[in-house]
Design an enzyme around this catalytic site. Structure first.
Site, PDB file in Angstrom:
ATOM      1  N   HIS A 178       7.059  -1.554   0.428  1.00 51.76           N
ATOM      2  CA  HIS A 178       5.839  -1.129  -0.247  1.00 51.76           C
ATOM      3  C   HIS A 178       5.163  -2.351  -0.870  1.00 51.76           C
ATOM      4  CE1 HIS A 178       7.420  -0.394  -4.596  1.00 51.76           C
ATOM      5  NE2 HIS A 178       8.195  -1.230  -3.978  1.00 51.76           N
ATOM      6  N   ASP A 204      14.892  -4.336  -3.699  1.00 52.37           N
ATOM      7  CA  ASP A 204      13.977  -3.404  -4.354  1.00 52.37           C
ATOM      8  C   ASP A 204      14.685  -2.055  -4.391  1.00 52.37           C
ATOM      9  OD1 ASP A 204      12.140  -1.404  -4.838  1.00 52.37           O
ATOM     10  OD2 ASP A 204      10.628  -2.163  -3.452  1.00 52.37           O
ATOM     11  N   GLN A 220      13.706   3.269  -5.079  1.00 51.96           N
ATOM     12  CA  GLN A 220      14.028   4.610  -4.571  1.00 51.96           C
ATOM     13  C   GLN A 220      15.532   4.884  -4.577  1.00 51.96           C
ATOM     14  OE1 GLN A 220      11.833   6.932  -4.045  1.00 51.96           O
ATOM     15  NE2 GLN A 220      10.109   5.559  -4.420  1.00 51.96           N
ATOM     16  N   LYS A 253      11.493   6.349 -11.896  1.00 51.36           N
ATOM     17  CA  LYS A 253      11.911   6.882 -10.590  1.00 51.36           C
ATOM     18  C   LYS A 253      13.210   7.674 -10.712  1.00 51.36           C
ATOM     19  CE  LYS A 253       8.791   4.531  -8.074  1.00 51.36           C
ATOM     20  NZ  LYS A 253       7.691   5.174  -7.326  1.00 51.36           N
ATOM     21  N   CYS A 284       1.351   3.332  -0.694  1.00 51.19           N
ATOM     22  CA  CYS A 284       1.449   1.892  -1.011  1.00 51.19           C
ATOM     23  C   CYS A 284       2.240   1.143   0.059  1.00 51.19           C
ATOM     24  CB  CYS A 284       2.066   1.663  -2.393  1.00 51.19           C
ATOM     25  SG  CYS A 284       1.097   2.342  -3.736  1.00 51.19           S
TER      26      CYS A 284
END
Length: 415
Positions: free
Chosen positions: A132, A209, A212, A235, A373
């Site tokens: 993203h 990253d 998620q 998140k 995104c």
């Protein structure tokens, strides 16, 4: 030492969990709310909401500065959260735990500080096609500044990173690899442990990253051997504006501060500033105290439920939702990796995702529409975007049935 460990709550009782989330009991457009936009942000349990109220009514004060009672109380709660964050990622110690505004802030910190320190003209930074924007733009910015080159790892039509291609892309110029643990658009769970081992073989460091992964997986940065790992509180059912960056201690020690002022100094004169020790070297200014402390409550909440229970339950939702969508016909699921989190991106016939999402909203069903995104990823598949249903720990199969019923209506209305 505070008690921060996973407890066993079995069998998983989703209706009991839903009682903790007051927002889910409301109606939207005269329909009970079905919230399937969890990949964008999750709802907050009452324990977290109550902690924010408790902070502002009982301990509001700045941290690490005052000797009075409120300041000491706030500082203690703030640093207890650092220990909870350490346990959440299984870092070796709290010096490796930097509080940030979120994943984007964490990646920008690493790109600007570590990237700015090591990258030279011609060096290479590697990211994947499914990233993203927050894991693309910071690397483009530092590459433009240093003269480094950004290389893109390809993915297959199913949305999986092509590992053979990945390894073939390494050269003696490759310094940094930065990839998502889970794709926010496709749900793909990347084989990051294998990817990290490959990168280390070629002398590159790896930034993960974890935006998620925070709500879906048990994270163990030591087992992964990650060099940096970033997550966002909002998140994984915590407040917005708070997050965690893990870094290996030797790397963090070598890096220059990202921002100047406040907490990141030991002493200042007009001739020279002496920087603070880890982790404070990277936490300039008054931090987001209330939301960070409430993030600690979120971690307690997830430990109480147990991440493995959540993963098992969400896998059931993913399988159920995927099968139900495939039964409809005229549905194209984008992202069919073998290893997925509970995120389904799809298209209905040739209808625009925005039109479909707007009609579902009229039925009380909140899904995300658009590019999520991940504009380059949408270009990879040649589509204008998708409809994304992302499931969280409080969603049910009955809610999926309502979405399926809604999709049948959408097909009829737009045909």
């Amino acid at each position: 030492m505070i008690d921060v460990k996973e407890k066993i709550l079995s069998p998983y009782n989703v209706m009991k969990v839903r009682e903790d989330f007051p927002i889910l009991s409301q109606k939207v457009n005269n329909h009970p709310l079905v919230y399937f936009d969890n990949a964008a942000t999750t709802q907050k349990p009452k324990q977290v909401i109550n902690k924010l109220t408790e902070y502002y009514t009982e301990m509001n004060s700045n941290v690490h500065r005052g000797v009075h009672c409120l300041s000491e109380k706030a500082t203690r709660a703030f640093e207890e959260t650092r220990e909870k964050a350490r346990a959440f990622l299984n870092a070796e110690n709290t010096r490796q735990v930097i509080f940030t505004k979120g994943t984007t802030d964490g990646i920008n910190l690493v790109a600007a500080s570590y990237g700015g320190m090591v990258l030279k003209p011609g060096d290479e930074v590697m990211i994947s096609t499914l990233e993203h924007h927050s894991n693309i733009v910071p690397w483009q910015m530092i590459c433009e500044k240093t003269g480094a080159v950004l290389k893109i790892i390809p993915i297959s039509d199913s949305g999986e990173i092509m590992l053979d291609e990945y390894e073939s892309m390494f050269t003696d110029k490759t310094k940094i690899v930065s990839v998502a643990h889970i794709s926010n658009s496709l749900g793909t769970i990347n084989p990051i442990k294998e990817m990290i081992a490959t990168a280390h073989k070629y002398g590159a460091i790896v930034v993960i990253d974890g935006a998620q992964a925070g709500p879906h997986l048990t994270i163990d940065v030591q087992d992964l051997d990650a060099d940096f790992y970033a997550v966002s509180s909002h998140k994984f059912y915590g407040p917005t504006g708070a997050g965690i960056l893990y870094g290996k201690e030797d790397l963090l020690e070598a890096m220059p501060p990202y921002q100047g002022g406040g907490e990141m100094i030991k002493s200042v004169s007009f001739a020279k500033t002496v920087y603070n020790d880890l982790p404070f070297k990277f936490e300039a200014g008054t931090p987001n105290i209330a939301d960070t402390i409430a993030m600690g409550t979120t971690i307690d909440y997830l430990f109480d439920i147990r991440k493995s229970n959540i993963k098992e339950y969400e896998d059931e939702l993913l399988e159920y939702g995927t099968n139900k969508l495939n039964e409809i016909g005229d549905i194209r699921i984008i992202g069919t990796a073998k290893n997925k989190a509970s995120i389904i991106s799809f298209l209905i016939k040739d209808f625009h995702p925005y039109d479909c999402g707007s009609l579902l909203d009229q039925m009380g069903i909140a899904v995300r529409t658009g590019m999520h995104c991940t504009e380059p990823l949408m270009q990879r598949f040649g589509i204008p975007g998708t409809i994304r249903a992302s499931f969280g720990l409080y969603n049910t199969k009955e809610e999926i049935d309502k979405m399926i019923e809604g999709i049948y209506k959408v097909k009829k209305m737009l045909s």
